[in-house]
Write a protein that holds these residues in place. Sequence first.
Motif, PDB file in Angstrom:
ATOM      1  N   PHE A 192      -5.770  -9.821   8.981  1.00  0.00           N
ATOM      2  CA  PHE A 192      -5.249  -8.685   8.240  1.00  0.00           C
ATOM      3  C   PHE A 192      -6.359  -7.656   8.075  1.00  0.00           C
ATOM      4  O   PHE A 192      -7.404  -7.948   7.493  1.00  0.00           O
ATOM      5  N   ILE A 193      -6.123  -6.443   8.594  1.00  0.00           N
ATOM      6  CA  ILE A 193      -7.124  -5.371   8.552  1.00  0.00           C
ATOM      7  C   ILE A 193      -6.473  -4.123   7.969  1.00  0.00           C
ATOM      8  O   ILE A 193      -5.402  -3.694   8.416  1.00  0.00           O
ATOM      9  N   ALA A 194      -7.120  -3.541   6.973  1.00  0.00           N
ATOM     10  CA  ALA A 194      -6.614  -2.325   6.337  1.00  0.00           C
ATOM     11  C   ALA A 194      -7.528  -1.150   6.665  1.00  0.00           C
ATOM     12  O   ALA A 194      -8.749  -1.297   6.732  1.00  0.00           O
ATOM     13  N   PHE A 195      -6.913   0.008   6.867  1.00  0.00           N
ATOM     14  CA  PHE A 195      -7.653   1.262   7.049  1.00  0.00           C
ATOM     15  C   PHE A 195      -7.431   2.111   5.811  1.00  0.00           C
ATOM     16  O   PHE A 195      -6.296   2.392   5.429  1.00  0.00           O
ATOM     17  N   GLU A 196      -8.531   2.510   5.174  1.00  0.00           N
ATOM     18  CA  GLU A 196      -8.464   3.268   3.938  1.00  0.00           C
ATOM     19  C   GLU A 196      -9.301   4.537   4.044  1.00  0.00           C
ATOM     20  O   GLU A 196     -10.145   4.675   4.922  1.00  0.00           O
ATOM     21  N   GLY A 197      -9.061   5.448   3.118  1.00  0.00           N
ATOM     22  CA  GLY A 197      -9.805   6.700   3.066  1.00  0.00           C
ATOM     23  C   GLY A 197      -8.913   7.805   2.544  1.00  0.00           C
ATOM     24  O   GLY A 197      -7.698   7.636   2.421  1.00  0.00           O
ATOM     25  N   GLY A 198      -9.524   8.927   2.236  1.00  0.00           N
ATOM     26  CA  GLY A 198      -8.769  10.056   1.731  1.00  0.00           C
ATOM     27  C   GLY A 198      -7.847  10.646   2.777  1.00  0.00           C
ATOM     28  O   GLY A 198      -7.912  10.304   3.973  1.00  0.00           O
ATOM     29  N   ASP A 199      -6.957  11.524   2.342  1.00  0.00           N
ATOM     30  CA  ASP A 199      -6.036  12.184   3.267  1.00  0.00           C
ATOM     31  C   ASP A 199      -6.823  12.995   4.284  1.00  0.00           C
ATOM     32  O   ASP A 199      -7.707  13.772   3.935  1.00  0.00           O
ATOM     33  N   GLY A 200      -6.485  12.799   5.574  1.00  0.00           N
ATOM     34  CA  GLY A 200      -7.184  13.499   6.640  1.00  0.00           C
ATOM     35  C   GLY A 200      -8.387  12.762   7.181  1.00  0.00           C
ATOM     36  O   GLY A 200      -9.139  13.313   7.981  1.00  0.00           O
ATOM     37  N   ALA A 201      -8.572  11.494   6.805  1.00  0.00           N
ATOM     38  CA  ALA A 201      -9.765  10.754   7.227  1.00  0.00           C
ATOM     39  C   ALA A 201      -9.701  10.253   8.668  1.00  0.00           C
ATOM     40  O   ALA A 201     -10.729   9.931   9.262  1.00  0.00           O
ATOM     41  N   GLY A 202      -8.509  10.143   9.244  1.00  0.00           N
ATOM     42  CA  GLY A 202      -8.380   9.630  10.602  1.00  0.00           C
ATOM     43  C   GLY A 202      -7.944   8.177  10.660  1.00  0.00           C
ATOM     44  O   GLY A 202      -8.144   7.503  11.670  1.00  0.00           O
ATOM     45  N   LYS A 203      -7.321   7.673   9.604  1.00  0.00           N
ATOM     46  CA  LYS A 203      -6.913   6.267   9.554  1.00  0.00           C
ATOM     47  C   LYS A 203      -5.913   5.912  10.647  1.00  0.00           C
ATOM     48  O   LYS A 203      -6.046   4.886  11.312  1.00  0.00           O
ATOM     49  N   SER A 204      -4.894   6.735  10.821  1.00  0.00           N
ATOM     50  CA  SER A 204      -3.862   6.439  11.817  1.00  0.00           C
ATOM     51  C   SER A 204      -4.443   6.403  13.223  1.00  0.00           C
ATOM     52  O   SER A 204      -4.075   5.548  14.036  1.00  0.00           O
ATOM     53  N   THR A 205      -5.355   7.319  13.501  1.00  0.00           N
ATOM     54  CA  THR A 205      -5.983   7.355  14.825  1.00  0.00           C
ATOM     55  C   THR A 205      -6.775   6.090  15.083  1.00  0.00           C
ATOM     56  O   THR A 205      -6.648   5.455  16.142  1.00  0.00           O
ATOM     57  N   GLN A 206      -7.604   5.690  14.134  1.00  0.00           N
ATOM     58  CA  GLN A 206      -8.419   4.494  14.343  1.00  0.00           C
ATOM     59  C   GLN A 206      -7.588   3.227  14.395  1.00  0.00           C
ATOM     60  O   GLN A 206      -7.887   2.308  15.166  1.00  0.00           O
ATOM     61  N   SER A 207      -6.524   3.159  13.621  1.00  0.00           N
ATOM     62  CA  SER A 207      -5.628   2.009  13.686  1.00  0.00           C
ATOM     63  C   SER A 207      -4.981   1.921  15.063  1.00  0.00           C
ATOM     64  O   SER A 207      -4.902   0.838  15.663  1.00  0.00           O
ATOM     65  N   ARG A 208      -4.537   3.061  15.573  1.00  0.00           N
ATOM     66  CA  ARG A 208      -3.899   3.074  16.893  1.00  0.00           C
ATOM     67  C   ARG A 208      -4.875   2.661  17.987  1.00  0.00           C
ATOM     68  O   ARG A 208      -4.541   1.831  18.852  1.00  0.00           O
ATOM     69  N   VAL A 209      -6.088   3.199  17.952  1.00  0.00           N
ATOM     70  CA  VAL A 209      -7.072   2.893  18.993  1.00  0.00           C
ATOM     71  C   VAL A 209      -7.474   1.422  18.954  1.00  0.00           C
ATOM     72  O   VAL A 209      -7.586   0.761  19.990  1.00  0.00           O
ATOM     73  N   LEU A 210      -7.677   0.892  17.753  1.00  0.00           N
ATOM     74  CA  LEU A 210      -8.000  -0.525  17.643  1.00  0.00           C
ATOM     75  C   LEU A 210      -6.846  -1.373  18.150  1.00  0.00           C
ATOM     76  O   LEU A 210      -7.048  -2.360  18.865  1.00  0.00           O
ATOM     77  N   GLY A 211      -5.624  -0.996  17.802  1.00  0.00           N
ATOM     78  CA  GLY A 211      -4.465  -1.744  18.260  1.00  0.00           C
ATOM     79  C   GLY A 211      -4.363  -1.782  19.774  1.00  0.00           C
ATOM     80  O   GLY A 211      -4.026  -2.825  20.364  1.00  0.00           O
ATOM     81  N   GLU A 212      -4.673  -0.667  20.433  1.00  0.00           N
ATOM     82  CA  GLU A 212      -4.618  -0.626  21.893  1.00  0.00           C
ATOM     83  C   GLU A 212      -5.646  -1.587  22.497  1.00  0.00           C
ATOM     84  O   GLU A 212      -5.368  -2.278  23.481  1.00  0.00           O
ATOM     85  N   TRP A 213      -6.828  -1.633  21.897  1.00  0.00           N
ATOM     86  CA  TRP A 213      -7.861  -2.554  22.392  1.00  0.00           C
ATOM     87  C   TRP A 213      -7.438  -4.008  22.192  1.00  0.00           C
ATOM     88  O   TRP A 213      -7.583  -4.843  23.086  1.00  0.00           O
ATOM     89  N   LEU A 214      -6.900  -4.313  21.010  1.00  0.00           N
ATOM     90  CA  LEU A 214      -6.464  -5.683  20.731  1.00  0.00           C
ATOM     91  C   LEU A 214      -5.352  -6.113  21.676  1.00  0.00           C
ATOM     92  O   LEU A 214      -5.355  -7.237  22.194  1.00  0.00           O
ATOM     93  N   GLU A 215      -4.399  -5.230  21.922  1.00  0.00           N
ATOM     94  CA  GLU A 215      -3.312  -5.563  22.838  1.00  0.00           C
ATOM     95  C   GLU A 215      -3.843  -5.796  24.246  1.00  0.00           C
ATOM     96  O   GLU A 215      -3.306  -6.624  24.992  1.00  0.00           O
ATOM     97  N   GLY A 216      -4.914  -5.093  24.593  1.00  0.00           N
ATOM     98  CA  GLY A 216      -5.560  -5.328  25.881  1.00  0.00           C
ATOM     99  C   GLY A 216      -6.190  -6.702  25.978  1.00  0.00           C
ATOM    100  O   GLY A 216      -6.436  -7.203  27.085  1.00  0.00           O
ATOM    101  N   GLN A 217      -6.462  -7.330  24.830  1.00  0.00           N
ATOM    102  CA  GLN A 217      -6.979  -8.692  24.799  1.00  0.00           C
ATOM    103  C   GLN A 217      -5.849  -9.727  24.794  1.00  0.00           C
ATOM    104  O   GLN A 217      -6.093 -10.919  24.703  1.00  0.00           O
ATOM    105  N   GLY A 218      -4.612  -9.272  24.861  1.00  0.00           N
ATOM    106  CA  GLY A 218      -3.476 -10.181  24.839  1.00  0.00           C
ATOM    107  C   GLY A 218      -3.079 -10.637  23.452  1.00  0.00           C
ATOM    108  O   GLY A 218      -2.423 -11.666  23.292  1.00  0.00           O
ATOM    109  N   ILE A 219      -3.450  -9.860  22.434  1.00  0.00           N
ATOM    110  CA  ILE A 219      -3.193 -10.231  21.046  1.00  0.00           C
ATOM    111  C   ILE A 219      -1.996  -9.443  20.523  1.00  0.00           C
ATOM    112  O   ILE A 219      -1.882  -8.241  20.765  1.00  0.00           O
ATOM    113  N   GLU A 220      -1.118 -10.121  19.811  1.00  0.00           N
ATOM    114  CA  GLU A 220      -0.005  -9.428  19.176  1.00  0.00           C
ATOM    115  C   GLU A 220      -0.529  -8.586  18.012  1.00  0.00           C
ATOM    116  O   GLU A 220      -1.262  -9.077  17.153  1.00  0.00           O
ATOM    117  N   VAL A 221      -0.133  -7.325  17.982  1.00  0.00           N
ATOM    118  CA  VAL A 221      -0.557  -6.410  16.928  1.00  0.00           C
ATOM    119  C   VAL A 221       0.674  -5.869  16.212  1.00  0.00           C
ATOM    120  O   VAL A 221       1.646  -5.465  16.850  1.00  0.00           O
TER     121      VAL A 221
END
Length: 237
Positions: A19-48
């Motif tokens: 379980f990994i949470a992305f936190e920060g103020g509005d406009g911090a880039g949380k959605s972007t970093q969550s998406r990029v990490l998810g793409e890398w994890l899926e490339g490892q064959g991991i369910e995200v």
Amino acid sequence: MIEQTPPHAAVRGHARGVFIAFEGGDGAGKSTQSRVLGEWLEGQGIEVVHTREPGGTTLGRTLRELVLHGEDGSVTPRAEALIFAADRGHHVATVVRPALERGAVVLTDRYLDSSVAYQGAARDLGHEEIRDLSLWAVEGLLPELTVLLDVSAEQGRSRRGGVHDRLEREADDFHDRVRQGFLDLAAREPDRYLVLDAAAPVGELAAAVRERVAPLLGGAEASATVPGAQHEGHGAR
């Protein structure tokens, strides 16, 4: 950390849900970093499982509309805190725990730290009171890692552009208190947090997140290429 999720079905790359949470103020880039990490994890064959608060469930989307897009002043601070806690309890019970129990990696855009920072610190309702409320709602579940993307009120406002919800419309001093609330939380539990300067390039931030996440997975290579990060600029959400 209070661990209440049993290690059931494994997914390649790790033996239990993470379980990994992305936190920060509005406009911090949380959605972007969550998406990029998810793409890398899926490339490892991991369910995200990508999710967010509020809005990760049908109930959450309804509550999100009421709280974030109602008229200014239409929700009192205590009601705001209670609504977010109710959403969080439902979200964990119906989305987060089931995914963890089958061995998935759950990436959430905001979790209980947001309530502590926004309602506890910025609304001055009390750190411990708001934290205890959320912990009760989720039966003690905390992330293995919380990535805090640190952004100033001025930077966040610039990144968001001209569209603002009810909380985003608050004055900069409100968002300064939110920022300090997040930093205070990270200072209390440094081993569970990764604090990054949100002004850094997307690829640089993604590499730092990947390096911290890889040991939690039991075998994924942190040096792997991050899909979609090579040519992006700064995050904006």
